[in-house]
Structure formats: C-alpha cells, structure tokens
Design a protein around this motif. Structure first.
Motif, PDB file in Angstrom:
ATOM      1  N   GLY A   1      12.329   7.268   0.740  1.00 55.21           N
ATOM      2  CA  GLY A   1      11.923   5.905   1.096  1.00 55.21           C
ATOM      3  C   GLY A   1      13.116   5.045   1.488  1.00 55.21           C
ATOM      4  O   GLY A   1      13.096   4.324   2.490  1.00 55.21           O
TER       5      GLY A   1
ATOM      6  N   ASN B   1       0.829  -1.193   0.000  1.00 57.62           N
ATOM      7  CA  ASN B   1       0.000   0.000   0.000  1.00 57.62           C
ATOM      8  C   ASN B   1       0.871   1.253   0.000  1.00 57.62           C
ATOM      9  O   ASN B   1       1.772   1.390   0.822  1.00 57.62           O
ATOM     10  N   ASN B   2       0.595   2.163  -0.946  1.00 55.61           N
ATOM     11  CA  ASN B   2       1.227   3.480  -0.931  1.00 55.61           C
ATOM     12  C   ASN B   2       0.151   4.436  -0.421  1.00 55.61           C
ATOM     13  O   ASN B   2      -0.832   4.691  -1.132  1.00 55.61           O
TER      14      ASN B   2
END
Ligand code: PNS
Length: 164
Positions: free
Chosen positions: A102, A38-39
């Motif tokens: 990230g 999931n982003n």
C-alpha cells in the motif's frame, strides 16, 4: 508549516488498538484526520456512517482529531486535506508485506506524501477488527478490546442479524 496526518482504515469497527494509534498520533501531529475508506478486499459489517459515528464518539475528547469518510483513493483524500503524512499502525511482522504494498503504491501516486508507521502498543498486538467481530458474533466478551460504545453497537448488530 502545520503537520497534518491522515489516519486511514476500514475501522469496522474501531478497536482499542486503533484508538491507541490515533491518540499517540494526535500528540505528534498538529491535526489528524481519521478517514474511513473502502478496502475492496473486505466486506464490512458496519455502514460507513456507523463506523464514522463510533469513531467520533470514541475520539470526542481529542480536540485535534477529525473523523471523515471518503469514497476513492486515500492519496486523493490526503491531498484534499493538504496532509503531508499518512499514519498507520503496525502490529506484527505479518502486517509488513501488506503495508509495504500500500505504501509503495501511494508513493507512486504522490511522492510528496510520506507514510509513518507507529508500533501498536504490545497490549494490542494481537487485536484486529476481524477478531473482535468473531468473538462478538459468538457472544464472547469484547470489553477489553473495544470502547463501550463499540461493544454496545456490536451487541445490537449481532442481535439484529439473528432475527429470522
Ligand atoms: O483498515 P484497513 O482495511 O487495513 O485499511 C486499508 C485502507 C482502507 C486504508 C486501504 O484499503 C485504502 O487506502 N483504501 C482506499 C483505496 C486506495 O487508496 N487504495 C490504494 C492504496 S492501498
């Protein structure tokens, strides 16, 4: 020690750009887990099951690739697979800042897992799932951008979404 990589992403849906990275990654690493995650900044068009199904279909000829999904942190998934590498594709300079954030976060969470970047083939440097969805939504051809199974799934999704 076997080299195990996780190739994470939203894959909403998988494009030829993703597939290029997965194929090349599968030549470098012993095993590549392609993981749908999931982003939180994206609202997906396809369900997780649909995205995994399409990924399985288009990678079925690559024996050392396995497709899974995970609800949670990428780093926890990578640890659960004893992966030593996270594999990401880089298209252009514009990807860099997002990827650096990230990667740095993941390094704080587990310093033993390295992130490897592969330059996307020039042919696909402009390609993204978002642009594919945009073109497909307005009935443009995406035949050059995604595998046939994905093209069909997009057609079906947008035809369905148009019903009153
Ligand atoms: O294809 P995307 O949307 O660029 O992939 C981003 C993704 C899904 C890999 C990233 O959002 C992610 O790792 N999500 C899982 C939650 C997580 O671990 N977040 C912290 C690191 S960014």
């Amino acid at each position: 020690m076997a080299s195990i990589a996780v190739c994470p992403g939203s894959f909403d849906p998988v494009t030829f750009g993703h597939l290029d990275i997965i194929r090349r990654g599968a030549k470098v690493f012993d095993k590549v887990y392609v993981c749908v995650l999931n982003n939180s900044s994206k609202k997906p068009l396809f369900t997780v099951e649909e995205r995994c199904g399409l990924l399985r279909e288009v990678t079925k000829d690559i024996p050392n690739v396995q497709v899974e999904s995970f609800q949670g942190l990428l780093i926890d998934y990578a640890k659960s697979k004893q992966a030593n590498v996270i594999l990401r594709g880089l298209r252009a300079v514009s990807d860099f800042e997002y990827e650096m954030q990230g990667t740095s976060m993941n390094k704080v969470l587990d310093e033993n897992i390295e992130t490897f970047f592969m330059m996307t083939n020039n042919q696909y440097s402009f390609l993204s799932s978002s642009i594919v969805k945009e073109v497909a939504k307005y009935k443009g051809s995406v035949a050059e951008l995604v595998p046939e199974a994905v093209e069909a799934a997009l057609e079906k999704k947008f035809a369905k979404n148009e019903r009153p």
